[in-house]
Design an enzyme around this catalytic site. Sequence first.
Site, PDB file in Angstrom:
ATOM      1  N   HIS A 160      43.565  25.954  31.161  1.00  0.00           N
ATOM      2  CA  HIS A 160      42.726  25.169  32.089  1.00  0.00           C
ATOM      3  C   HIS A 160      41.693  26.054  32.788  1.00  0.00           C
ATOM      4  CE1 HIS A 160      45.945  22.110  31.701  1.00  0.00           C
ATOM      5  NE2 HIS A 160      46.739  23.168  31.807  1.00  0.00           N
ATOM      6  N   LYS A 287      17.883  39.178  35.978  1.00  0.00           N
ATOM      7  CA  LYS A 287      18.733  38.463  35.026  1.00  0.00           C
ATOM      8  C   LYS A 287      18.963  39.216  33.710  1.00  0.00           C
ATOM      9  CE  LYS A 287      20.169  34.797  35.059  1.00  0.00           C
ATOM     10  NZ  LYS A 287      19.851  33.388  35.060  1.00  0.00           N
TER      11      LYS A 287
END
Length: 461
Positions: A160, A287
């Site tokens: 999960h 980035k």
Amino acid sequence: MAESKNLWGGRFKGKSDAEFADFNNSFRVDRRLFEADVAASIAYCQALESAGVLSAEEGSQIRSALNTILENGRTNEDYFDNDSSEDVHSFVEARLIEMTGDLGRRLHTGRSRNDQVATDFRLWLRSAIDAFNTTLREAQTSLLDFAEAQRDVVIPGYTHLQRAQPVLLAHWCLAYFEMLARDRERLAEVRRRVNIMPLGSAALAGTSYPIDREALATSLGFEGVSRNSLDAVSDRDFCVEFLSACSLVMIHLSRLAEDIIVYTTNEFGFFELGDAIATGSSLMPQKKNPDSMELVRGKAGRVFGDLLALLATLKGLPLAYNKDMQEDKEAVFDAYDTVSSSLKVAATVMRNITVNKDRTLVASSGGYMNATELADYLVRKGVPFRDAHEIVGKVVMRAIELGKELEQLNINELREYSSLIEDDVYDALSLERTLGSKSQIGGTAREVVKAALLKARKSSL
Ligand code: ARG
């Protein structure tokens, strides 16, 4: 090159509409079958000769011309350019007739483009699968190399996407190795069914010439001959199976991509991608984006599209050949190209990952991933697992309140929940013990993973 004549002009008085001719022509796509088409034609010529349709002299003239055509296609880059042939079969036949005149017009005796295209496509796909097998193996090798280089590293295992239990990074690599191993097996299975020869089925009803189909199949390396001519010219199951195997490869690569994308986020910080396979932002100077893996993930959708497109095309087609089937090639070629490049990029990414061992260690040591170990500890002291689970759940709740990990609770804090807990519990809760206890086949204990790596290395050769 001159404007090519259609192979079917006799019955027609009028010319094709230009737009329709362009729509109908498949040469820009099926030229990729060129080598297969020539190889099948050479073998077919031999079969016609054995059947007495061509003399030995005629057969050898045709074969020699076909060999020259093959050579031209291989060496002359613009051989195919500006040619208006309807398809690759028309192209090869036109070149043959150019070279041998009327003799070349005999090669198509007892053959149809329907059995021809099915044969060519199977020949092409057979080598494509072989090339794929190598590409898949190289991707597997990149996973094993990475696993070995990072042998000691532990990462959190997730369910999960919540931290669950620690695993070796090598164990994670081997999971993807297994997926690709199944892909290779699946493709080998597909190859068996691809490797059946339709040639000799002619248009749909079979050939009226005494062609020895078995001998023809052997000369082309086919495992056997198709048993029903109607089926043989209209069966594209082998394409669907191939696309389905491709789709599973892409499922696997997209999951690998997603794991890597997540692990390279600042939030996780387990991996850093090398400059060679990352990109920057045109606006945000800080980035470093995992475009390589995002594209692999994205291209999975495209391959599923190829599969669905072909399924939709084939559904409900009446027997036998229908022109709809010409659409098969774009789907298969596109999937082949996409999966090949995705596998190669994924392998390059594996060779360009740096692991941040501080981050993986911290992440693997925290987050109560040893809670199951504490339950197992109690089980060893005679507590039924269900009760142990309940007890440990309470210990975890308390630890969260105190802002501590389980092993940071002192012995009295722990014994409040079970008097069976003693000093040896700290050893049981250690990261190494947590890993080491998963020592059955398939588990993440260090020696098990080491053996699995060795085995994988051998099996992937
Ligand atoms: N270009 C065609 C294809 O790829 C070849 C077969 C054409 N046969 C025909 N009868 N029109 O399917």
